[in-house]
Design a protein around this motif. Structure first.
Motif, PDB file in Angstrom:
ATOM      1  N   LEU A   1       0.819  -1.219   0.000  1.00  0.00           N
ATOM      2  CA  LEU A   1       0.000   0.000   0.000  1.00  0.00           C
ATOM      3  C   LEU A   1       0.848   1.263   0.000  1.00  0.00           C
ATOM      4  O   LEU A   1       0.537   2.225  -0.712  1.00  0.00           O
ATOM      5  CB  LEU A   1      -0.933  -0.010   1.212  1.00  0.00           C
ATOM      6  N   LYS A   2       1.923   1.285   0.786  1.00  0.00           N
ATOM      7  CA  LYS A   2       2.777   2.474   0.833  1.00  0.00           C
ATOM      8  C   LYS A   2       3.442   2.708  -0.522  1.00  0.00           C
ATOM      9  O   LYS A   2       3.559   3.850  -0.982  1.00  0.00           O
ATOM     10  CB  LYS A   2       3.828   2.324   1.931  1.00  0.00           C
TER      11      LYS A   2
ATOM     12  N   LEU B  83       0.017  -6.633   0.096  1.00  0.00           N
ATOM     13  CA  LEU B  83      -0.557  -5.295   0.202  1.00  0.00           C
ATOM     14  C   LEU B  83      -0.270  -4.638   1.556  1.00  0.00           C
ATOM     15  O   LEU B  83      -0.089  -3.421   1.641  1.00  0.00           O
ATOM     16  CB  LEU B  83      -2.062  -5.343  -0.054  1.00  0.00           C
ATOM     17  N   ARG B  84      -0.212  -5.423   2.608  1.00  0.00           N
ATOM     18  CA  ARG B  84       0.113  -4.885   3.926  1.00  0.00           C
ATOM     19  C   ARG B  84       1.606  -5.013   4.224  1.00  0.00           C
ATOM     20  O   ARG B  84       2.036  -4.834   5.358  1.00  0.00           O
ATOM     21  CB  ARG B  84      -0.701  -5.615   4.999  1.00  0.00           C
ATOM     22  N   GLY B  85       2.394  -5.334   3.215  1.00  0.00           N
ATOM     23  CA  GLY B  85       3.816  -5.566   3.411  1.00  0.00           C
ATOM     24  C   GLY B  85       4.122  -7.051   3.368  1.00  0.00           C
ATOM     25  O   GLY B  85       3.233  -7.902   3.387  1.00  0.00           O
ATOM     26  N   THR B  86       5.402  -7.372   3.329  1.00  0.00           N
ATOM     27  CA  THR B  86       5.825  -8.769   3.230  1.00  0.00           C
ATOM     28  C   THR B  86       5.690  -9.469   4.577  1.00  0.00           C
ATOM     29  O   THR B  86       6.205  -8.998   5.592  1.00  0.00           O
ATOM     30  CB  THR B  86       7.293  -8.856   2.759  1.00  0.00           C
ATOM     31  N   ASN B  87       4.986 -10.593   4.566  1.00  0.00           N
ATOM     32  CA  ASN B  87       4.926 -11.479   5.723  1.00  0.00           C
ATOM     33  C   ASN B  87       5.020 -12.897   5.193  1.00  0.00           C
ATOM     34  O   ASN B  87       4.026 -13.489   4.785  1.00  0.00           O
ATOM     35  CB  ASN B  87       3.651 -11.276   6.532  1.00  0.00           C
ATOM     36  N   ASN B  88       6.240 -13.415   5.170  1.00  0.00           N
ATOM     37  CA  ASN B  88       6.470 -14.717   4.558  1.00  0.00           C
ATOM     38  C   ASN B  88       5.760 -15.850   5.274  1.00  0.00           C
ATOM     39  O   ASN B  88       5.498 -16.895   4.677  1.00  0.00           O
ATOM     40  CB  ASN B  88       7.977 -14.993   4.497  1.00  0.00           C
ATOM     41  N   LYS B  89       5.422 -15.644   6.528  1.00  0.00           N
ATOM     42  CA  LYS B  89       4.762 -16.709   7.291  1.00  0.00           C
ATOM     43  C   LYS B  89       3.279 -16.833   6.930  1.00  0.00           C
ATOM     44  O   LYS B  89       2.659 -17.863   7.160  1.00  0.00           O
ATOM     45  CB  LYS B  89       4.893 -16.426   8.792  1.00  0.00           C
TER      46      LYS B  89
ATOM     47  N   THR C 264      10.874 -14.389  -7.116  1.00  0.00           N
ATOM     48  CA  THR C 264       9.753 -14.167  -6.218  1.00  0.00           C
ATOM     49  C   THR C 264      10.103 -13.285  -5.033  1.00  0.00           C
ATOM     50  O   THR C 264      11.236 -13.293  -4.547  1.00  0.00           O
ATOM     51  CB  THR C 264       9.218 -15.535  -5.716  1.00  0.00           C
ATOM     52  N   GLU C 265       9.102 -12.527  -4.572  1.00  0.00           N
ATOM     53  CA  GLU C 265       9.232 -11.727  -3.359  1.00  0.00           C
ATOM     54  C   GLU C 265       9.170 -12.623  -2.123  1.00  0.00           C
ATOM     55  O   GLU C 265       9.643 -12.242  -1.052  1.00  0.00           O
ATOM     56  CB  GLU C 265       8.100 -10.686  -3.318  1.00  0.00           C
TER      57      GLU C 265
ATOM     58  N   THR D 139      13.551  -7.645   8.048  1.00  0.00           N
ATOM     59  CA  THR D 139      13.882  -6.850   9.238  1.00  0.00           C
ATOM     60  C   THR D 139      14.103  -7.720  10.470  1.00  0.00           C
ATOM     61  O   THR D 139      14.737  -7.268  11.436  1.00  0.00           O
ATOM     62  CB  THR D 139      12.766  -5.827   9.547  1.00  0.00           C
ATOM     63  N   ASN D 140      13.581  -8.933  10.455  1.00  0.00           N
ATOM     64  CA  ASN D 140      13.685  -9.752  11.660  1.00  0.00           C
ATOM     65  C   ASN D 140      14.015 -11.216  11.391  1.00  0.00           C
ATOM     66  O   ASN D 140      13.868 -12.061  12.270  1.00  0.00           O
ATOM     67  CB  ASN D 140      12.378  -9.664  12.461  1.00  0.00           C
TER      68      ASN D 140
END
Length: 835
Positions: free
Chosen positions: A152-153, A301-307, A702-703, A718-719
């Motif tokens: 989104l950003k 859309l809310r950012g990357t969350n691979n989990k 892939t992202e 980041t983590n």
């Protein structure tokens, strides 16, 4: 009503694979639809429409003020350019509202034919940054479809920097690879995703190999199979971010799916635009899941969350989760329901082995404590009695998941929305009527939705009224009888000189004529400017006697080894671009020129990576994205720019376009087999082309980070703790081949084919066509192997050994790009190409 900024509008775009889906989309509130025509689209397995049907399709859509976009979102090969031109012109003649295009050569062709025919940039263009949108500005694209990986950003950033309307996918299947950058179907089956032939290799099971050892993953085997996108809850945020078009995926889906998804997103958009707060209910979410769902996700859309991107235990649609088996009885299973269930619903028992035949069927009865329950059970402990011949309960076990796979009642309700066409939508008409006795009654009818106007005069003259003169109310009553049309009367204004009257039959005729003419105006094909395109001219190429050999290296060891050979140029393609200055220093110490490769993806905020490449002082830059092309050419750098395969150049018009935009040399797409490559070389400027003749084909790009997902407790870069710096992952397929997974500076993963491939056999043909630049790409080879490979290819270029001996010595696959093509099979073709 909410105010939208600037020219911002909101459009709901629906997928249609056949006439039923088209009617379902129109009936349930789509503003526009997209569909394929015959072979030139990214869903060749869909039924699609024919060129002969186009006028009828567009008339139907325009009757309801719905736009129709034709998908031309594939690469176009040289021998198809004439057929492509024919389809473009057929779309123009039929009044198609836009073409959705991937191929930049096709963009060039369309603009040669017509300066005003609308083009939409497909997500297959891999547009993910403001610079990539700016690259397309000279071609006057009406809409650009962003990559599914933009959050989104980033969407907001892009929207703030362009006036071009942006389109975003909001619902449906997610590709794990960046659209336009997936070559897996080619590797596994000679089928190109860039040609609409995706084999869905991402939905296959893979074993995760970590540092050469198989990692125990339990029942997680589908490590690249994402859940489905469902962004209905993000509609307000997407609109505020500047999204103009909400796109639903699903040209292979059912009309019930189209009706379901379109109606729900229509409601979400309308509620927000009306200024009302709206959150979809649990029931609405379940209905969306029922039509098709591998589990829902916001994607990126809310950012990357691979989990959260994938589940990993199944690759196919499951529907609605009901619960798990608590007990297996003689004729039923006991479940604590988490969603409603009733007789006739379809269910499946999931034991964690989706690749095998699973037990499932219709619900025959529902019981509570042995007592039959009528109607729908919402929740609680229930005994599910499946059809006697549907399910073998001896194969069902405690702990198996239960999914509701179908709901006949929902399907029936959805079908009713579009099965019987009775003017799905009515459009307001306003009328101005005036006249005086002895003159005709004049009526001006305005279709408020389109702005179309027609003037209808009475054939009989107005007479002075003795009793009941014409009034606005009377005319509204007579002219408002528009049943059977798509119009409804909203208002009548009159301006009569005195009391006048005309026979009722005349009013009825005027009403019929007005409705017919307004409809004809709606359905008339839009007129576009049309010119004859520039004809390609077959080039006369002289054989080159000075071929250049280029080594693409991925480690400093490989650069050092290549630098000690007679290679003409070195390319560095490192996982971490912070090592690029070392690569340049080493190459220069060895007396070699070096180019540095950009990432294949360019996102907002990543210009620092591109600047860092320049600061490393390379002799050239290998450019891999539209955004990077735009960024570097806008700066007018005094550094040669070489376009890589990821720009998807498949025909001579694309070659010319990128050379005119500032690239010094271009590399053809890997989608071309030898036949298609030779066709293009015959029409293109081969002096400025570079061919990759040895490589491990990059399959997925892939992202989604496999390292983060399975070797870390974190969710993103980041983590995650950067396990990619400590370990090497590969994905082992069903036949035992382990495909290496590598990361880039943006933490994106590339899965490379385990086996390298060689185009050495075709070198004589390329040399005869004047191609001077040949690239050999390395992945994990040792320094000694690098020198062996380069020596073999140098000897082949100099005619000291055959290409066949090269690929046999290297035990490589003998092919160029996706398939071997026909060149090696038919000697007469070899003779034709050598001429």
């Amino acid at each position: 009503m909410r105010e939208l900024k600037g020219k911002h509008t909101v459009e709901l775009l629906a997928p249609v694979g056949n006439w039923e889906c088209l009617r379902a989309a129109v009936a349930n509130g789509a503003d526009s639809v997209f569909f394929g025509v015959e072979k030139f689209n990214a869903r060749v397995r869909a039924k699609n429409f024919t060129m002969q049907e186009l006028p009828e399709v567009m008339k139907y859509l325009h009757k309801y003020n719905v736009k129709g976009y034709v998908t031309f979102n594939i690469l176009v090969f040289e021998d198809e350019m004439e057929d492509a031109r024919s389809l473009v012109e057929a779309c123009m003649d039929a009044g198609v509202d836009a073409l959705i295009v991937q191929d930049m050569g096709l963009v060039q062709l369309i603009r040669e034919i017509s300066p005003d025919f609308p083009i939409h940039g497909s997500t297959q263009m891999t547009v993910t940054s403001p610079e990539a949108v700016a690259f397309l500005d000279p071609y006057d694209l009406e809409v650009v479809v962003l990559g599914r990986e933009n959050n989104l950003k980033q969407i907001q950033t892009i929207a703030d920097k362009t006036d071009t309307p942006l389109e975003v996918f909001v619902h449906g299947a997610l590709c794990v690879s960046y659209s336009g950058q997936c070559l897996t179907s080619e590797v596994f089956g000679g089928r190109s995703a860039n040609r609409g032939e995706c084999a869905q290799a991402c939905r296959l099971p893979y074993d995760l190999m970590v540092d050469g050892e198989r990692k125990e993953m339990g029942n997680i085997a589908y490590v690249l199979s994402p859940k489905d996108l469902a962004a209905i809850e993000l509609v307000p945020e997407l609109i505020e971010a500047g999204v103009s078009t909400f796109k639903i995926e699903g040209r292979l889906k059912s009309p019930e799916y189209v009706a379901n998804v379109v109606s729900k997103y229509r409601k979400a958009i309308d509620e927000y635009l009306a200024g009302r707060e709206y959150t979809p209910s649990k029931e609405e979410i379940r209905e969306l899941q029922q039509s098709f769902s591998r589990g829902f996700t916001y994607g990126f859309l809310r950012g990357t969350n691979n989990k959260e991107l994938l589940d990993g235990t199944f690759p196919k649609s499951r529907g609605v989760y009901l619960g798990t088996v608590k007990q297996v009885m003689k004729d039923a299973v006991v479940c604590e329901l988490e969603a409603p269930l009733k007789r006739g619903d379809g269910i499946v028992f999931d034991a964690g082995r989706p690749e095998t035949k699973e037990e499932g069927g219709r619900v025959y009865d529902l019981r509570k404590r042995g007592q039959k329950v009528e109607g729908e059970v919402q929740q609680g402990i229930v005994e599910i009695v499946p059809g006697r011949h549907d399910v073998n309960l001896t194969k069902v076990h405690v702990g198996d998941k239960i999914w509701k796979t179908s709901d006949q009642e929902l399907a029936s309700r959805l079908r009713k929305t579009f099965e019987a066409e009775q003017a799905y939508k009515l459009f307001p008409v306003t009328i101005q009527a005036y006249g005086k006795a002895g003159k005709p009654l004049v009526s001006v009818w305005r279709d408020e939705a389109t702005g179309n106007m027609v003037t209808i005069e009475s054939e009989e003259l107005l007479q002075e009224a003795q009793k009941r003169p014409l009034t606005a109310e009377y005319l509204f009553e007579q002219w408002g009888r528009l049943g059977g049309t798509v119009f409804e009367l909203a208002n009548v204004q009159t301006d009569f000189a005195g009391d006048v009257i005309v026979p009722v039959k005349e009013l009825n005729r005027m009403r019929r004529d007005a409705a017919e003419q307004l409809l004809a105006l709606r359905q008339a094909p839009r007129q576009y400017t049309k010119h004859a395109p520039k004809a390609g001219v077959r080039k006369q190429h002289a054989k080159t006697d000075e071929p250049n050999l280029i080594a693409l290296c991925r480690t400093l060891e490989q650069i050092e080894a290549a630098g000690k050979t007679d290679v003409d140029y070195i390319y560095a393609d490192f996982e971490f671009t912070t090592d690029y200055p070392k690569a340049v220093k080493l190459a220069h110490e060895l007396g070699k020129r070096i180019a540095l490769a950009t990432p294949r993806i360019h996102m907002p905020g990543e210009n620092g990576i591109l600047n860092g490449i320049v600061r490393a002082n390379p002799d050239a830059i290998l450019v891999r994205s539209l955004g990077a092309v735009q960024y570097y050419t806008a700066q007018q750098l005094d550094i040669p720019l070489i376009g890589d395969f990821s720009l998807n150049i498949a025909n001579h018009k694309a070659v010319d376009l990128f050379l005119q935009r500032g690239l010094d040399r271009v590399t053809p797409s890997y989608d071309l087999n030898i036949q298609q490559m030779m066709d293009m070389l015959g029409m293109a400027d081969t002096e400025n082309m570079e061919l990759v003749i040895h490589q491990h084909l990059p399959m997925f790009h892939t992202e989604h980070c496999v390292y983060c997902t399975f070797l870390s407790e974190g969710t993103d870069f980041t983590n995650c703790g950067r396990p990619c710096e400590e370990h090497r992952i590969s994905l082992q397929d069903r036949i035992g081949m382990s495909h290496p997974v590598r990361v880039d500076v943006g933490c994106r993963n590339t899965v490379y084919n385990a086996i390298d491939q060689s185009g050495a056999e075709y070198l004589p043909h390329f040399l005869n066509h004047g191609v001077r630049h040949y690239r050999v790409e390395f992945l994990e080879e040792s320094g000694a192997k690098v020198q062996e490979v380069l020596k073999l290819y140098r000897e082949a270029l100099e005619g000291k050994r055959t290409g066949t001996s090269v690929w046999r010595a290297l035990k490589a696959t003998n092919q160029l790009g996706v398939t071997r093509g026909q060149l090696t099979k038919e000697n007469h073709l070899e003779k034709k190409f050598v001429k």
